[in-house]
Design a protein around this motif. Structure first.
Motif, PDB file in Angstrom:
ATOM      1  N   ARG A 264      31.642  37.981  38.268  1.00  0.00           N
ATOM      2  CA  ARG A 264      31.575  38.723  37.007  1.00  0.00           C
ATOM      3  C   ARG A 264      32.909  39.407  36.717  1.00  0.00           C
ATOM      4  N   PRO A 265      33.358  39.366  35.453  1.00  0.00           N
ATOM      5  CA  PRO A 265      34.665  39.940  35.107  1.00  0.00           C
ATOM      6  C   PRO A 265      34.838  41.392  35.516  1.00  0.00           C
ATOM      7  N   ASP A 266      33.781  42.214  35.402  1.00  0.00           N
ATOM      8  CA  ASP A 266      33.925  43.634  35.722  1.00  0.00           C
ATOM      9  C   ASP A 266      34.168  43.885  37.204  1.00  0.00           C
ATOM     10  N   CYS A 267      33.872  42.894  38.049  1.00  0.00           N
ATOM     11  CA  CYS A 267      34.068  43.075  39.491  1.00  0.00           C
ATOM     12  C   CYS A 267      35.536  43.173  39.881  1.00  0.00           C
ATOM     13  N   TYR A 268      36.427  42.691  39.022  1.00  0.00           N
ATOM     14  CA  TYR A 268      37.855  42.702  39.354  1.00  0.00           C
ATOM     15  C   TYR A 268      38.534  44.017  38.980  1.00  0.00           C
ATOM     16  N   GLY A 269      37.812  44.904  38.293  1.00  0.00           N
ATOM     17  CA  GLY A 269      38.415  46.165  37.878  1.00  0.00           C
ATOM     18  C   GLY A 269      38.865  47.025  39.035  1.00  0.00           C
ATOM     19  N   LEU A 270      38.074  47.052  40.118  1.00  0.00           N
ATOM     20  CA  LEU A 270      38.461  47.858  41.276  1.00  0.00           C
ATOM     21  C   LEU A 270      39.725  47.303  41.923  1.00  0.00           C
ATOM     22  N   LEU A 271      39.911  45.980  41.859  1.00  0.00           N
ATOM     23  CA  LEU A 271      41.099  45.376  42.459  1.00  0.00           C
ATOM     24  C   LEU A 271      42.360  45.768  41.696  1.00  0.00           C
ATOM     25  N   SER A 272      42.300  45.713  40.367  1.00  0.00           N
ATOM     26  CA  SER A 272      43.479  46.101  39.593  1.00  0.00           C
ATOM     27  C   SER A 272      43.756  47.595  39.732  1.00  0.00           C
ATOM     28  N   ALA A 273      42.693  48.405  39.803  1.00  0.00           N
ATOM     29  CA  ALA A 273      42.884  49.842  40.004  1.00  0.00           C
ATOM     30  C   ALA A 273      43.535  50.104  41.353  1.00  0.00           C
TER      31      ALA A 273
END
Length: 283
Positions: A264-273
């Protein structure tokens, strides 16, 4: 503050790493296709080494964490979360260096349906740090080569992240470098392995008398295509995309982050943060 243990748990829980959804047989089939120099698997890379199927498997076992056993032909494969975190730290170091120099950055993705959020957040951090985000050849039409034949396409940017839109009918009428925004928005961003978009973007910079970017952040053909042309590149790659790992091994890509690029696209938000945090660019 995102701690390593939190990120590790998130990678495992989301299956961005750990036991991922990518079938083992798909990985092995792609390694064999890469060894045969299938253009769709090369992603714009022209490998210097021989890179047999066995050599590709051994590299992906070291750099990505897939099973090194050639006899294991079925089931789900794995990505080592420790390798993912280590590569995210290396990516952050490159971003920190680029931001300190107020560098010129080009971002692009061949996986917009899943990874666009990751790149958009990096773009926002780089912009806030004073970097110049490049969007060359915006709106330029081209025939995108694909296994099923050429497709009418246009290079576009969303929040300074490059992607490709494909038109199922005829492309919009107008000069190659111009189009009404609603015409561009009428086509769907597509998944592509093609290095054509980044080649077009870099050619546009050269033709307008501008220097190459100091950094390319991307995946698929964006990373390999830019690296092949001598642009410093960092990127993301799934276990079934061996070209980006080979490009790193041959020195044409600076950092390759192993991860499943289909959750899911939202799962990558923690990685970019996490990358922005480690680069000292958290907002």
């Amino acid at each position: 503050m995102i701690e390593g243990a939190e990120l590790y748990g998130h990678l495992m829980d989301s299956r961005i790493a750990g036991q991922v959804a990518t079938p083992r047989e798909h990985n092995l089939r792609n390694y064999a296709r890469f060894a045969r120099r299938d253009p769709d698997l090369l992603l714009g890379l022209d490998p210097a080494g021989s890179w047999t199927e066995a050599e590709v498997l051994a590299l992906l076992a070291r750099r990505c964490g897939v099973s090194p056993d050639p006899a294991r032909r079925q089931g789900q494969d794995t990505i080592d979360p420790e390798l993912t975190i280590r590569a995210l730290d290396a990516m952050a170091a490159v971003l920190r260096e680029t931001a300190a120099a107020r560098g010129r950055v080009l971002l692009g993705t061949g996986h917009p349906s899943r990874l666009l959020l990751f790149y958009r957040q990096l773009a926002a951090g780089l912009r806030a740090a004073g970097c110049a985000l490049l969007t060359p050849a915006r709106g330029q039409r081209f025939a995108m080569h694909a296994p099923e034949g050429a497709r009418p396409a246009r290079l576009d940017y969303v929040d300074d992240v490059g992607l490709v839109r494909v038109y199922e009918g005829n492309p919009p009428i107008g000069a190659p470098g111009s189009a009404a925004p609603d015409a561009v928005g009428s086509a769907t961003p597509v998944h592509t392995h093609s290095p054509q978009p980044v080649r077009i973007a870099l050619a546009a910079l050269a033709e307008s008398g501008h220097n190459r970017p100091d950094l390319l952040i991307g995946d698929h053909g964006w990373a390999c295509g830019a690296g092949r042309l001598g642009v410093r590149s960092v990127g993301l790659a799934d276990s079934n995309d061996p070209a980006v790992f080979v490009a790193e091994a041959e020195g044409e890509v600076a950092v390759t982050v192993p991860l499943d690029d289909g959750v899911r696209p939202d799962c990558y938000g923690l990685l970019s943060a996490y990358v922005l945090q480690q680069a000292g660019m958290s907002q």
